[in-house]
Design a protein around this motif. Structure first.
Motif, PDB file in Angstrom:
ATOM      1  N   UNK A 248       0.843  -1.193   0.000  1.00 36.59           N
ATOM      2  CA  UNK A 248       0.000   0.000   0.000  1.00 36.59           C
ATOM      3  C   UNK A 248       0.880   1.246   0.000  1.00 36.59           C
ATOM      4  N   UNK A 249       0.236   2.394  -0.217  1.00 35.77           N
ATOM      5  CA  UNK A 249       0.924   3.684  -0.165  1.00 35.77           C
ATOM      6  C   UNK A 249       0.258   4.553   0.888  1.00 35.77           C
ATOM      7  N   UNK A 250       1.058   5.106   1.791  1.00 33.76           N
ATOM      8  CA  UNK A 250       0.570   5.997   2.845  1.00 33.76           C
ATOM      9  C   UNK A 250       0.775   7.441   2.431  1.00 33.76           C
ATOM     10  N   UNK A 251       0.047   8.379   3.025  1.00 32.93           N
ATOM     11  CA  UNK A 251       0.331   9.797   2.766  1.00 32.93           C
ATOM     12  C   UNK A 251       1.792  10.107   3.099  1.00 32.93           C
ATOM     13  N   UNK A 252       2.284  11.223   2.599  1.00 25.08           N
ATOM     14  CA  UNK A 252       3.681  11.582   2.758  1.00 25.08           C
ATOM     15  C   UNK A 252       4.113  11.755   4.203  1.00 25.08           C
ATOM     16  N   UNK A 253       5.420  11.675   4.417  1.00 24.22           N
ATOM     17  CA  UNK A 253       5.945  11.728   5.781  1.00 24.22           C
ATOM     18  C   UNK A 253       5.714  13.075   6.433  1.00 24.22           C
ATOM     19  N   UNK A 254       5.588  14.135   5.636  1.00 23.98           N
ATOM     20  CA  UNK A 254       5.364  15.454   6.230  1.00 23.98           C
ATOM     21  C   UNK A 254       3.881  15.754   6.423  1.00 23.98           C
ATOM     22  N   UNK A 255       3.047  14.729   6.212  1.00 23.56           N
ATOM     23  CA  UNK A 255       1.608  14.846   6.457  1.00 23.56           C
ATOM     24  C   UNK A 255       1.145  13.765   7.437  1.00 23.56           C
ATOM     25  N   UNK A 256       2.036  13.342   8.332  1.00 19.02           N
ATOM     26  CA  UNK A 256       1.694  12.336   9.349  1.00 19.02           C
ATOM     27  C   UNK A 256       1.156  11.063   8.719  1.00 19.02           C
ATOM     28  N   UNK A 257       1.769  10.656   7.596  1.00 16.45           N
ATOM     29  CA  UNK A 257       1.242   9.512   6.864  1.00 16.45           C
ATOM     30  C   UNK A 257       1.181   8.238   7.665  1.00 16.45           C
ATOM     31  N   UNK A 258       2.240   7.914   8.414  1.00 13.17           N
ATOM     32  CA  UNK A 258       2.233   6.695   9.225  1.00 13.17           C
ATOM     33  C   UNK A 258       1.125   6.768  10.265  1.00 13.17           C
ATOM     34  N   UNK A 259       1.019   7.885  10.942  1.00 13.27           N
ATOM     35  CA  UNK A 259       0.007   8.034  12.000  1.00 13.27           C
ATOM     36  C   UNK A 259      -1.400   7.963  11.411  1.00 13.27           C
ATOM     37  N   UNK A 260      -1.610   8.551  10.234  1.00  9.97           N
ATOM     38  CA  UNK A 260      -2.935   8.482   9.614  1.00  9.97           C
ATOM     39  C   UNK A 260      -3.337   7.034   9.343  1.00  9.97           C
ATOM     40  N   UNK A 261      -2.404   6.260   8.795  1.00  9.10           N
ATOM     41  CA  UNK A 261      -2.700   4.855   8.502  1.00  9.10           C
ATOM     42  C   UNK A 261      -2.965   4.079   9.788  1.00  9.10           C
ATOM     43  N   UNK A 262      -2.129   4.267  10.800  1.00 10.44           N
ATOM     44  CA  UNK A 262      -2.284   3.526  12.051  1.00 10.44           C
ATOM     45  C   UNK A 262      -3.596   3.885  12.747  1.00 10.44           C
ATOM     46  N   UNK A 263      -3.981   5.150  12.684  1.00  5.66           N
ATOM     47  CA  UNK A 263      -5.248   5.552  13.295  1.00  5.66           C
ATOM     48  C   UNK A 263      -6.408   4.810  12.652  1.00  5.66           C
ATOM     49  N   UNK A 264      -6.328   4.587  11.326  1.00  8.61           N
ATOM     50  CA  UNK A 264      -7.387   3.855  10.664  1.00  8.61           C
ATOM     51  C   UNK A 264      -7.330   2.365  10.927  1.00  8.61           C
ATOM     52  N   UNK A 265      -6.146   1.776  10.861  1.00 12.28           N
ATOM     53  CA  UNK A 265      -5.999   0.340  11.059  1.00 12.28           C
ATOM     54  C   UNK A 265      -6.416  -0.086  12.461  1.00 12.28           C
ATOM     55  N   UNK A 266      -6.073   0.724  13.461  1.00  7.29           N
ATOM     56  CA  UNK A 266      -6.375   0.382  14.859  1.00  7.29           C
ATOM     57  C   UNK A 266      -7.640   1.070  15.380  1.00  7.29           C
ATOM     58  N   UNK A 267      -8.344   1.752  14.480  1.00 10.71           N
ATOM     59  CA  UNK A 267      -9.609   2.411  14.840  1.00 10.71           C
ATOM     60  C   UNK A 267      -9.428   3.308  16.060  1.00 10.71           C
ATOM     61  N   UNK A 268      -8.443   4.183  16.000  1.00  9.02           N
ATOM     62  CA  UNK A 268      -8.167   5.096  17.106  1.00  9.02           C
ATOM     63  C   UNK A 268      -9.115   6.300  17.056  1.00  9.02           C
TER      64      UNK A 268
END
Length: 268
Positions: A248-268
């Motif tokens: 998959x592709x996440x949003x860019x690193x300067x747009x909190x891409x990792x955190x955005x994906x993790x928030x969705x995957x873990x339903x935060x």
């Protein structure tokens, strides 16, 4: 996709912003995962001295893979649990072979104590106060704490891919070569040592299977880790080879891409 049990993430160009730090939003997401007992493991090419800058965000589980897999660091206990260094003789033979084949190559060596470089090595960042400048034969040792964790090979005229190809040809794969810099700088680890192989050791100790890992990266030194993990994300601004390899592709690193994906995957 089932909910992952462990998060493995690169730092620069991936988890960290353009300034190399962790944003408030990303920090809050990592803390939320820590509260759910989901380990977030920083898996970085950074040496220990640079990785320490963001250790405060790794949570109480406190594990980091630094120097492209050369060491697992227990953050909470402030000590290594695994060291996978390069024997001095092997390191010197590799450097001599590459320099003979590619004149103009200069070297540095990262160890647990810090960075040392050859006299002609052009460093893009300020050297640590403890850094020494000397020939590689004088810098390499097998003493605990001072053994090479990562060799640096720089060339001021060749492009990164050309230099990598020449290095592989000249050294016959005796050590592991990778690349994560925007300049022509090769990062060299002991034979068989990568982010992926060391992360696999860490996960085995924790009883976590590859398909229970979600991983994030952006540069060629992340490729093997992304292929090993059950779920992988390349950043939107990642190197093309990484985008091609990831699931998959996440949003860019300067747009909190990792955190955005993790928030969705873990339903935060």
């Amino acid at each position: 996709m089932s909910t992952p049990r462990l998060v493995a993430t690169d730092l620069d160009g991936t988890l960290c912003d353009v300034d190399g730090m962790v944003s408030v939003y990303t920090r809050d997401v990592l803390l939320a995962l820590d509260e759910r007992d989901v380990p977030v493991v920083f898996v970085t090419g950074r040496p220990l001295r640079w990785a320490r800058e963001v250790f405060g965000h790794v949570g109480s589980h406190g594990l980091a893979v630094v120097s492209n897999g050369a060491m697992i660091w227990d953050v909470s206990r402030d000590r290594p649990t695994t060291v996978r260094g390069i024997p001095a003789r092997a390191a010197l033979d590799w450097c001599e072979a590459l320099r003979a084949a590619v004149p103009g190559t200069v070297f540095g060596v990262e160890s647990q104590r810090g960075l040392d470089v050859e006299p002609d090595f052009v460093e893009r960042f300020p050297l640590p106060e403890t850094a020494r400048r000397a020939p590689m034969a004088d810098l390499l040792t097998d003493e605990p704490g001072s053994q090479a964790l990562k060799l640096l090979a720089r060339h001021e005229e060749l492009g990164p891919q050309e230099f990598w190809d020449l290095a592989e040809e000249a050294t016959g794969g005796s050590l592991t070569i990778t690349w994560s810099s925007s300049t022509t700088l090769l990062e060299v680890s002991a034979a068989g040592v990568t982010k992926a192989t060391t992360l696999a050791l860490l996960c085995s100790d924790l009883g976590v299977e590859p398909d229970e890992v979600i991983a994030f990266g952006d540069m060629p030194n992340d490729l093997q880790m992304l292929r090993w993990a059950g779920t992988s994300y390349a950043m939107a601004d990642a190197h093309p080879s990484v985008v091609e390899a990831a699931d998959h592709v996440a949003p860019g690193h300067d747009h909190d891409g990792v955190a955005q994906v993790l928030a969705g995957v873990f339903d935060l």
